[in-house]
Design a protein around this motif. Structure first.
Motif, PDB file in Angstrom:
ATOM      1  N   ALA A   1       0.647  -1.351   0.056  1.00 33.49           N
ATOM      2  CA  ALA A   1       0.004  -0.006  -0.168  1.00 33.49           C
ATOM      3  C   ALA A   1       0.988   1.367  -0.135  1.00 33.49           C
ATOM      4  O   ALA A   1       0.276   2.388  -0.068  1.00 33.49           O
ATOM      5  N   GLY A   2       2.078   1.376   0.112  1.00 31.81           N
ATOM      6  CA  GLY A   2       3.002   2.291   0.066  1.00 31.81           C
ATOM      7  C   GLY A   2       3.225   2.600   1.778  1.00 31.81           C
ATOM      8  O   GLY A   2       3.688   3.890   1.723  1.00 31.81           O
ATOM      9  N   MET A   3       2.985   2.134   2.501  1.00 35.22           N
ATOM     10  CA  MET A   3       3.074   2.620   3.797  1.00 35.22           C
ATOM     11  C   MET A   3       4.482   2.196   4.586  1.00 35.22           C
ATOM     12  O   MET A   3       4.980   1.221   4.187  1.00 35.22           O
ATOM     13  N   GLU A   4       4.840   3.355   5.091  1.00 36.50           N
ATOM     14  CA  GLU A   4       6.211   3.039   6.028  1.00 36.50           C
ATOM     15  C   GLU A   4       5.770   2.597   7.627  1.00 36.50           C
ATOM     16  O   GLU A   4       4.881   3.489   8.118  1.00 36.50           O
ATOM     17  N   VAL A   5       6.331   1.606   7.943  1.00 34.38           N
ATOM     18  CA  VAL A   5       5.986   1.107   9.219  1.00 34.38           C
ATOM     19  C   VAL A   5       7.186   1.244  10.213  1.00 34.38           C
ATOM     20  O   VAL A   5       8.397   0.996   9.726  1.00 34.38           O
ATOM     21  N   HIS A   6       6.783   1.639  11.445  1.00 41.35           N
ATOM     22  CA  HIS A   6       7.792   1.865  12.537  1.00 41.35           C
ATOM     23  C   HIS A   6       7.373   1.127  13.565  1.00 41.35           C
ATOM     24  O   HIS A   6       6.608   1.120  14.348  1.00 41.35           O
ATOM     25  N   LEU A   7       8.510  -0.009  13.914  1.00 40.35           N
ATOM     26  CA  LEU A   7       8.290  -0.879  15.056  1.00 40.35           C
ATOM     27  C   LEU A   7       9.271  -0.570  16.047  1.00 40.35           C
ATOM     28  O   LEU A   7      10.345   0.079  16.015  1.00 40.35           O
ATOM     29  N   PRO A   8       8.835  -0.775  17.582  1.00 38.22           N
ATOM     30  CA  PRO A   8       9.929  -0.506  18.485  1.00 38.22           C
ATOM     31  C   PRO A   8      11.283  -1.373  18.056  1.00 38.22           C
ATOM     32  O   PRO A   8      11.325  -2.378  17.705  1.00 38.22           O
ATOM     33  N   GLU A   9      12.105  -0.509  18.296  1.00 33.64           N
ATOM     34  CA  GLU A   9      13.699  -1.129  17.914  1.00 33.64           C
ATOM     35  C   GLU A   9      14.044  -2.307  18.632  1.00 33.64           C
ATOM     36  O   GLU A   9      14.067  -2.819  19.826  1.00 33.64           O
ATOM     37  N   GLY A  10      14.371  -3.401  17.646  1.00 35.89           N
ATOM     38  CA  GLY A  10      14.923  -4.812  17.951  1.00 35.89           C
ATOM     39  C   GLY A  10      13.637  -5.477  18.335  1.00 35.89           C
ATOM     40  O   GLY A  10      13.931  -6.567  18.629  1.00 35.89           O
ATOM     41  N   GLU A  11      12.407  -5.241  18.096  1.00 38.19           N
ATOM     42  CA  GLU A  11      11.257  -6.143  18.402  1.00 38.19           C
ATOM     43  C   GLU A  11      10.688  -6.523  16.909  1.00 38.19           C
ATOM     44  O   GLU A  11      10.616  -5.793  16.024  1.00 38.19           O
ATOM     45  N   GLU A  12      10.319  -7.764  17.016  1.00 43.24           N
ATOM     46  CA  GLU A  12       9.802  -8.445  16.121  1.00 43.24           C
ATOM     47  C   GLU A  12       8.307  -7.962  15.911  1.00 43.24           C
ATOM     48  O   GLU A  12       7.574  -8.069  17.107  1.00 43.24           O
ATOM     49  N   PRO A  13       7.603  -7.932  15.043  1.00 44.29           N
ATOM     50  CA  PRO A  13       6.080  -7.695  14.947  1.00 44.29           C
ATOM     51  C   PRO A  13       5.292  -8.542  15.512  1.00 44.29           C
ATOM     52  O   PRO A  13       5.493  -9.818  15.085  1.00 44.29           O
ATOM     53  N   GLY A  14       4.328  -8.379  16.465  1.00 48.21           N
ATOM     54  CA  GLY A  14       3.458  -9.266  17.147  1.00 48.21           C
ATOM     55  C   GLY A  14       2.107  -8.921  16.872  1.00 48.21           C
ATOM     56  O   GLY A  14       1.799  -8.140  16.061  1.00 48.21           O
ATOM     57  N   LEU A  15       1.312  -9.768  17.760  1.00 51.84           N
ATOM     58  CA  LEU A  15      -0.074  -9.648  17.420  1.00 51.84           C
ATOM     59  C   LEU A  15      -0.621  -7.935  17.990  1.00 51.84           C
ATOM     60  O   LEU A  15      -1.947  -7.716  17.521  1.00 51.84           O
ATOM     61  N   ALA A  16      -0.056  -7.529  18.678  1.00 46.70           N
ATOM     62  CA  ALA A  16      -0.258  -6.094  19.352  1.00 46.70           C
ATOM     63  C   ALA A  16      -0.478  -4.982  18.109  1.00 46.70           C
ATOM     64  O   ALA A  16      -1.259  -3.854  18.165  1.00 46.70           O
ATOM     65  N   ILE A  17       0.152  -5.442  16.760  1.00 43.80           N
ATOM     66  CA  ILE A  17       0.117  -4.309  15.798  1.00 43.80           C
ATOM     67  C   ILE A  17      -1.495  -4.233  15.177  1.00 43.80           C
ATOM     68  O   ILE A  17      -1.817  -3.571  14.607  1.00 43.80           O
ATOM     69  N   ALA A  18      -2.264  -5.444  15.497  1.00 44.49           N
ATOM     70  CA  ALA A  18      -3.694  -5.295  15.123  1.00 44.49           C
ATOM     71  C   ALA A  18      -4.253  -4.088  15.901  1.00 44.49           C
ATOM     72  O   ALA A  18      -5.255  -3.867  15.511  1.00 44.49           O
ATOM     73  N   LEU A  19      -3.831  -3.628  17.121  1.00 42.54           N
ATOM     74  CA  LEU A  19      -4.665  -2.687  17.679  1.00 42.54           C
ATOM     75  C   LEU A  19      -3.937  -1.558  17.829  1.00 42.54           C
ATOM     76  O   LEU A  19      -3.984  -0.544  18.540  1.00 42.54           O
ATOM     77  N   GLY A  20      -2.876  -1.337  16.919  1.00 44.03           N
ATOM     78  CA  GLY A  20      -2.193  -0.192  16.644  1.00 44.03           C
ATOM     79  C   GLY A  20      -0.583  -0.138  17.284  1.00 44.03           C
ATOM     80  O   GLY A  20      -0.044   0.831  17.712  1.00 44.03           O
TER      81      GLY A  20
END
Length: 679
Positions: free
Chosen positions: A421-440
């Protein structure tokens, strides 16, 4: 003898005259001209060529670019009639005017009229030289003669239109008309033209905001001359004399201040920037943002974006209610700020689940307490609703169904779709994406969320946003046409805010953790609108919910775009409008993967059995396994493709057609899934 002397004298005089003319010709040709390319302020224009924002030149003066054809011809006629009636015929110097001015000076002992032509005035303005000293006057004459040889009359007048002083730091006719009349110079009244003719003669002592009486006297003097030398009638002049003198200096337009700054930062050497924005709509959205935060405290801010999702063009972009408001940190462009999206990503999760064959809008899904690897999400009201349809779960923005769906799909699958979709995503440094991304539980920007909703609105194909004319790009497919239509239909069933009209708008709200961000995004058949409300410093705003704060503003914004919303597109051929009972048995209820495994063997959570997946060139197939004992071995149609894999998610190369995917854990237990990869 006398005749011979007369002939000799005549020849000598002719030779002297010829020599003088040759010397004068060479003197003019050897004139060193000042730079004729003038510095003008950078301007940012909207899609119709209207001024959004202007900037001063380096010395702090307002001088804007203007062409000869962009100025009212009646003003040009009045200027020439009053300042230099023989402008179109003289070579830069008007000898008749010089002789008249000299005679008046000698006979009266004072200056009655000047002998400077418009070309001489341009010469003086180009070099910023004085008007009275003989040395300066000779230089102006020489430069005027040289300018007439190098430039056309229209080009000389164009220089005047840029350089003439109009009071204070206002230079040039375009800056003057915007300052004193709030309009462009292409159409002026007779009174306005006369004031513009009079001001450069004494720009400071005739400033209408400081000396309106002097300005009026000078203007009326020009009007009196105009009766004799222009086509204006006595009646028109009388009417013009009654027109009030402007007594306030107007501010230059400063619409889309943040986006204008971005345009200049992006291309710092460009003088004019053409944006896709609509100035009228931008002005309305800025007023709406300002009104929205009026009673919410001195630190509350808001941002609004309007997009044509068919073209990807940004039509309005409000980064804050007031660019100059330091208390609200108005200089921060909240359309670009990285914030938590709250629940606004849930439609994407459901869309991916539709495409994966996991559910249909009428599939039943449970809203009950769950715990997945220690993660136990709660609904916003801490209540559980039991069994609901997928459509109901999304419309009421339930957290638990969204998390269970993401657990089945896999966070990486969701991030991959966001990337398309062309989105840039920022995750907490050093963390893998988890289920919490469903809620922001990640960071992204309002602009990127607009791109996501634009992709949903236009049938699942991304619409890369662009705000500069000519920057359109092709987008990738995010979701299938059917999944995108399901989302639009579901979100179209969300009840409007109290007192808001039922206009067939598909919309979703969201509130980030700690009530820091209140979101609302909506679309119809043509436009996407995004609303953010909160504090620019990221502080919590107790009691702020997207549904209560931002949703009403969303509906107001749509009412300002058009009197009626554009209908959404009809269902595509693949859309199934069925009840739960009419669905195939496998789609009537969604069974979470964690609930399907009764032993410790591996359980493939994605892709599901019988899934039909879209082939994406260059993008791998993501497979995910729960339970079981690592390391895992993965087989594709019976052939090993990955061995000794400890991660529970893996990217596999896939080809189109039917295939069998097998995973075997360290204890020898296995599970298989049959899938189809379609082109």
């Amino acid at each position: 003898m006398k005749r011979a002397l007369a002939i000799t004298f005549s020849l000598l005089l002719a030779a002297l005259l010829a020599g003088g003319l040759l010397w004068l010709d060479r003197w003019i040709d050897e004139t060193e001209l000042p730079p004729l390319t003038l510095e003008t302020g950078v301007e940012v224009l909207d899609r119709n060529g209207d001024l959004l924002r202007a900037y001063t030149v380096e010395n702090g003066r307002w001088r804007l670019p203007v062409s000869y054809d962009a100025v009212d011809p009646a003003y040009i006629d009045m200027l020439v009639a009053y300042e230099d009636r023989r402008f179109w015929s003289h070579p830069g110097v008007d000898l008749r005017s010089f002789l008249r001015a000299g005679w008046q000076r000698l006979s009266t002992g004072r200056i009655v009229s000047g002998g400077s032509t418009l070309t001489m005035q341009v010469a003086r303005l180009l070099e910023d030289s004085g008007t009275g000293a003989w040395g300066g006057k000779i230089r102006q004459i020489r430069l005027a003669l040289a300018l007439e040889r190098r430039l056309s009359k229209e080009e000389i007048l164009t220089l005047y239109l840029h350089l003439a002083p109009f009071g204070g730091n206002i230079e040039g006719v375009r800056a003057a008309t915007l300052t004193w009349f709030g309009t462009e110079p292409h159409r002026l009244t007779a009174a306005q033209s006369a004031l513009l003719v009079a001001l450069p003669q004494a720009p400071n002592s005739r400033r209408p905001d400081r000396f309106p009486e002097a300005a009026e006297i000078a203007r009326n003097r020009v009007l009196s001359r105009a009766v004799q030398f222009t086509e204006l009638t006595e009646a028109e002049i009388a009417w013009a004399r009654e027109e009030p003198i402007p007594t306030e200096r107007r501010d230059f337009p400063a619409l889309a201040a943040h986006l204008a700054d971005r345009a200049i930062t992006d291309r710092p050497t460009q003088g004019t920037h053409h944006l896709t924005l609509d100035a009228s709509l931008q002005r309305q959205m800025e007023r709406l943002a300002m009104r929205a935060i009026g009673d919410l405290g001195p630190r509350m801010s808001a941002a609004i974006m309007v997009l044509d999702h068919g073209t990807g063009e940004v039509l309005a972009s409000v980064g804050s209610p007031d660019y100059t408001d330091a208390a609200r940190e108005g200089f921060v462009d909240m359309t670009q700020a990285v914030r938590s999206p709250g629940s606004t990503l849930k439609p994407l999760i459901y869309g991916l689940a539709f495409d994966a064959g996991l559910l249909h809008p009428q599939t039943l899904i449970e809203d009950r307490p769950i715990s997945i690897a220690g993660y136990a999400p709660q609904n916003f009201d801490a209540l559980f609703r039991g069994e609901v349809t997928a459509a109901q779960a999304l419309q009421t923005s339930l957290n638990i169904p969204a998390v269970t769906l993401l657990e089945a799909i896999g966070p990486h699958q969701m991030l991959s779709a966001m990337g398309r979709a062309g989105m840039e995503v920022h995750l907490p440094e050093g963390e893998e994406p988890g289920l919490a991304i469903a809620l922001g539980g990640l960071g992204t920007s309002m602009q990127d969320l607009m791109a996501l909703y634009a992709g949903i609105a236009r049938g699942g194909v991304a619409a890369p946003l662009h705000w500069r004319e000519g920057d359109a790009e092709e987008g990738q497919r995010i979701l299938s046409d059917t999944a995108a239509w399901y989302l639009g239909d579901i979100l179209g069933g969300v009840a409007p805010p109290p007192n808001a009209p039922r206009i067939g708008l598909s919309y979703k709200t969201g509130t980030s953790y700690g009530h820091r961000d209140a979101w609302a995004f909506g679309f119809d058949g043509q436009h996407v609108v995004g609303i953010w409300m909160g504090r620019a410093d990221g502080a919590s705003v107790p009691g702020a919910f997207g549904a209560e704060l931002s949703a009403p503003l969303l509906f107001e914004a749509f009412s300002r775009i058009s009197d009626e919303t554009t209908p959404r597109r009809p269902p595509p051929p693949g859309a199934l409008t069925l009840t739960t009972a009419q669905l195939p048995e496998t789609l009537r209820r969604f069974i979470p993967s964690a609930a399907s495994g009764g032993d410790s063997g591996p359980a493939i959570t994605f892709p599901p059995e019988g899934a039909v997946l879209a082939y994406q060139p260059g993008l791998p197939l993501l497979a995910r396994v729960a339970e079981g004992t690592p390391p895992f071995t993965w087989l594709w149609n019976g052939a090993p493709v990955a061995t000794r894999i400890y991660d529970r998610e893996i990217a596999l190369e896939a080809e189109t057609g039917f295939a069998e995917l097998t995973v075997i854990d360290a204890t020898g237990q296995a599970q298989r899934r049959r899938v189809e990869i379609e082109n």
